[in-house]
Design a protein around this motif. Structure first.
Motif, PDB file in Angstrom:
ATOM      1  N   GLY A   1       0.753  -1.351  -0.163  1.00  0.00           N
ATOM      2  CA  GLY A   1      -0.052  -0.117  -0.091  1.00  0.00           C
ATOM      3  C   GLY A   1       0.943   1.309  -0.036  1.00  0.00           C
ATOM      4  N   THR A   2       2.124   1.241   0.662  1.00  0.00           N
ATOM      5  CA  THR A   2       3.174   2.290   0.679  1.00  0.00           C
ATOM      6  C   THR A   2       3.416   2.708  -0.577  1.00  0.00           C
ATOM      7  N   LEU A   3       3.750   1.512  -1.616  1.00  0.00           N
ATOM      8  CA  LEU A   3       4.167   1.912  -2.733  1.00  0.00           C
ATOM      9  C   LEU A   3       3.038   2.463  -3.457  1.00  0.00           C
ATOM     10  N   LEU A   4       1.818   2.027  -3.545  1.00  0.00           N
ATOM     11  CA  LEU A   4       0.802   2.298  -4.276  1.00  0.00           C
ATOM     12  C   LEU A   4       0.440   3.814  -4.269  1.00  0.00           C
ATOM     13  N   GLY A   5       0.624   4.021  -2.669  1.00  0.00           N
ATOM     14  CA  GLY A   5       0.143   5.390  -2.131  1.00  0.00           C
ATOM     15  C   GLY A   5       1.022   6.421  -2.684  1.00  0.00           C
ATOM     16  N   GLY A   6       2.289   6.153  -2.577  1.00  0.00           N
ATOM     17  CA  GLY A   6       3.565   6.919  -3.119  1.00  0.00           C
ATOM     18  C   GLY A   6       3.132   7.097  -4.722  1.00  0.00           C
ATOM     19  N   MET A   7       2.815   6.217  -5.386  1.00  0.00           N
ATOM     20  CA  MET A   7       2.679   6.544  -6.792  1.00  0.00           C
ATOM     21  C   MET A   7       1.368   7.260  -7.349  1.00  0.00           C
ATOM     22  N   VAL A   8       0.331   6.735  -6.265  1.00  0.00           N
ATOM     23  CA  VAL A   8      -1.074   7.926  -6.588  1.00  0.00           C
ATOM     24  C   VAL A   8      -0.563   9.103  -6.293  1.00  0.00           C
ATOM     25  N   LEU A   9       0.207   9.466  -5.075  1.00  0.00           N
ATOM     26  CA  LEU A   9       0.406  10.859  -4.962  1.00  0.00           C
ATOM     27  C   LEU A   9       1.202  11.625  -5.931  1.00  0.00           C
ATOM     28  N   GLY A  10       2.433  10.753  -6.393  1.00  0.00           N
ATOM     29  CA  GLY A  10       3.141  11.522  -7.393  1.00  0.00           C
ATOM     30  C   GLY A  10       2.663  11.470  -8.752  1.00  0.00           C
ATOM     31  N   VAL A  11       1.869  10.836  -9.302  1.00  0.00           N
ATOM     32  CA  VAL A  11       0.855  11.074 -10.363  1.00  0.00           C
ATOM     33  C   VAL A  11       0.173  11.982 -10.270  1.00  0.00           C
ATOM     34  N   THR A  12      -0.707  12.286  -9.061  1.00  0.00           N
ATOM     35  CA  THR A  12      -1.708  13.117  -8.939  1.00  0.00           C
ATOM     36  C   THR A  12      -0.988  14.714  -8.912  1.00  0.00           C
ATOM     37  N   GLN A  13       0.536  14.609  -8.202  1.00  0.00           N
ATOM     38  CA  GLN A  13       0.924  15.930  -8.139  1.00  0.00           C
ATOM     39  C   GLN A  13       1.332  16.390  -9.676  1.00  0.00           C
ATOM     40  N   SER A  14       1.940  15.386 -10.532  1.00  0.00           N
ATOM     41  CA  SER A  14       2.430  15.437 -11.878  1.00  0.00           C
ATOM     42  C   SER A  14       1.351  15.997 -12.654  1.00  0.00           C
ATOM     43  N   VAL A  15       0.287  15.385 -12.708  1.00  0.00           N
ATOM     44  CA  VAL A  15      -0.938  15.713 -13.636  1.00  0.00           C
ATOM     45  C   VAL A  15      -1.419  16.886 -13.216  1.00  0.00           C
ATOM     46  N   GLY A  16      -1.431  17.219 -11.965  1.00  0.00           N
ATOM     47  CA  GLY A  16      -1.812  18.767 -11.409  1.00  0.00           C
ATOM     48  C   GLY A  16      -0.993  19.806 -11.974  1.00  0.00           C
ATOM     49  N   ALA A  17       0.162  19.243 -12.133  1.00  0.00           N
ATOM     50  CA  ALA A  17       1.179  20.342 -12.574  1.00  0.00           C
ATOM     51  C   ALA A  17       1.007  20.593 -14.044  1.00  0.00           C
ATOM     52  N   GLN A  18       0.595  19.491 -14.834  1.00  0.00           N
ATOM     53  CA  GLN A  18       0.341  19.495 -16.151  1.00  0.00           C
ATOM     54  C   GLN A  18      -0.891  20.744 -16.498  1.00  0.00           C
ATOM     55  N   ILE A  19      -1.618  20.398 -15.560  1.00  0.00           N
ATOM     56  CA  ILE A  19      -2.922  21.210 -15.788  1.00  0.00           C
ATOM     57  C   ILE A  19      -2.724  22.816 -15.311  1.00  0.00           C
ATOM     58  N   ASP A  20      -1.975  23.012 -14.185  1.00  0.00           N
ATOM     59  CA  ASP A  20      -1.674  24.102 -13.546  1.00  0.00           C
ATOM     60  C   ASP A  20      -0.703  23.939 -12.662  1.00  0.00           C
ATOM     61  N   PRO A  21       0.643  24.589 -12.728  1.00  0.00           N
ATOM     62  CA  PRO A  21       1.494  24.416 -11.885  1.00  0.00           C
ATOM     63  C   PRO A  21       1.170  24.726 -10.516  1.00  0.00           C
ATOM     64  N   ALA A  22       0.285  25.765 -10.245  1.00  0.00           N
ATOM     65  CA  ALA A  22       0.105  25.951  -8.800  1.00  0.00           C
ATOM     66  C   ALA A  22      -0.868  24.814  -8.308  1.00  0.00           C
ATOM     67  N   LEU A  23      -1.598  23.910  -9.067  1.00  0.00           N
ATOM     68  CA  LEU A  23      -2.032  22.502  -8.411  1.00  0.00           C
ATOM     69  C   LEU A  23      -1.132  21.505  -7.942  1.00  0.00           C
ATOM     70  N   THR A  24       0.087  21.646  -8.208  1.00  0.00           N
ATOM     71  CA  THR A  24       0.957  20.664  -8.076  1.00  0.00           C
ATOM     72  C   THR A  24       0.696  19.849  -6.562  1.00  0.00           C
ATOM     73  N   LEU A  25       0.975  20.817  -5.375  1.00  0.00           N
ATOM     74  CA  LEU A  25       0.792  20.369  -4.274  1.00  0.00           C
ATOM     75  C   LEU A  25      -0.614  20.125  -3.749  1.00  0.00           C
ATOM     76  N   LEU A  26      -1.468  20.760  -4.368  1.00  0.00           N
ATOM     77  CA  LEU A  26      -2.648  20.889  -3.880  1.00  0.00           C
ATOM     78  C   LEU A  26      -3.625  19.561  -4.191  1.00  0.00           C
ATOM     79  N   ALA A  27      -3.325  19.223  -5.569  1.00  0.00           N
ATOM     80  CA  ALA A  27      -3.733  17.938  -6.262  1.00  0.00           C
ATOM     81  C   ALA A  27      -3.666  17.003  -5.289  1.00  0.00           C
ATOM     82  N   GLY A  28      -2.278  16.795  -4.734  1.00  0.00           N
ATOM     83  CA  GLY A  28      -1.795  15.565  -3.823  1.00  0.00           C
ATOM     84  C   GLY A  28      -2.793  15.646  -2.535  1.00  0.00           C
ATOM     85  N   HIS A  29      -2.891  17.052  -1.956  1.00  0.00           N
ATOM     86  CA  HIS A  29      -3.471  16.988  -0.781  1.00  0.00           C
ATOM     87  C   HIS A  29      -5.101  16.909  -0.881  1.00  0.00           C
ATOM     88  N   LEU A  30      -5.704  17.107  -1.974  1.00  0.00           N
ATOM     89  CA  LEU A  30      -7.201  16.735  -2.103  1.00  0.00           C
ATOM     90  C   LEU A  30      -7.153  15.190  -2.493  1.00  0.00           C
TER      91      LEU A  30
END
Length: 288
Positions: free
Chosen positions: A240-269
């Protein structure tokens, strides 16, 4: 193609988060300790490696080989000397102890190294990459970090399931009193678990130090990412730790693709969404 690249880079970033989260997950799964000094320990490892390189001129890979076992020993001693006494007083006591450890580590680093940001020079290994396609490339450091996370988690899982000490560690996690009755020394076993946790966070700190800059105050932000990866994947679950890390990383990366300001916020959401709708994490089941 940009979206595919964002997902791939997010997966690689997720490997780093999983490596950060491994020790946090292990300590919670075995001892029910949330180590608030976890991120600061990673920063200590980065500064220690920097000091060894500056003082001895040793290459980075030798410093890595020295630092990780050193942190394992430090983890065992920390458990036996500092954390063991607080375990019998309940979870609040361990939280306060690790919070105090975090504050002390930050101030010691600030006193010794000042507030300047530093980085570990990984040379071409840290900056080089190979192309998957014409527009997608993966960095050597990012891929190595991801593979290290997988190897570490596989190793921990095999240790827990296939060795006598690992099975005793799992037994102590379930019922410390009963495990002691059949010959387990819970203090020694908890020391081993903490040694593994410190070794993995040192490895994560060294990988992070080559990837980005660091300073004495950056530890709490590393703790937040590690904690989010653990909660998203499932408390105490290695995979679960590996999966959680990947989900968090992908969420941040995709959020940054949409808007750099969303990088951290997307992961927190995503973290908040998991807490709201699946608080047991994406992979629920037996811890450690």
């Amino acid at each position: 193609m940009n979206w595919l690249n964002a997902v791939i880079q997010g997966l690689m970033l997720g490997g780093l988060y999983a490596l950060f989260a491994t020790g946090l997950s292990l300590m919670f799964g075995v001892m029910r300790i949330v180590n608030l000094g976890h991120g600061d320990l990673a920063v200590v490892a980065s500064f220690l490696a920097l000091a060894l390189i500056s003082g001895t001129g040793l290459p980075l890979w030798i410093v890595l080989v020295v630092t990780v076992p050193l942190f394992a020993v430090l983890g065992y001693l920390t458990q036996r000397v500092l954390l063991q006494r607080s375990l019998s007083s309940g979870p609040l006591a361990t939280l306060l102890v690790t919070f105090g450890l975090s504050i002390v580590l930050q101030n010691v680093l600030l006193e010794i190294f000042s507030a300047d940001t530093r980085t570990l020079d990984g040379g071409s290994f840290a900056t080089g990459s190979f192309e998957l396609t014409g527009s997608i490339s993966v960095g050597y450091l990012s891929l190595t970090t991801f593979l290290l996370a997988v190897v570490v988690l596989v190793g921990i899982q095999m240790f827990l399931s296939r060795t006598g000490l690992g099975r005793m560690l799992r037994a102590s996690s379930d019922d410390r009193e009963t495990a002691n009755l059949v010959g387990a020394d819970s203090r020694h076993i908890y020391g081993i678990a903490t040694a593994i946790a410190f070794a993995t966070v040192a490895l994560a700190g060294l990988m992070f130090g080559m990837r980005s800059s660091f300073d004495p105050s950056i530890g709490p932000s590393r703790l937040i990412f590690a904690f989010e990866a653990v909660v998203i994947g499932g408390l105490g679950s290695p995979w679960g730790t590996l999966l959680g890390g990947m989900v968090l990383g992908v969420t941040q990366s995709v959020g940054a693709q949409i808007d750099p300001a969303l990088t951290l916020l997307a992961g927190h959401l995503v973290f908040l969404a998991v807490l709201a709708f699946r608080p047991q994490g994406l992979i629920a089941g037996r811890t450690v």
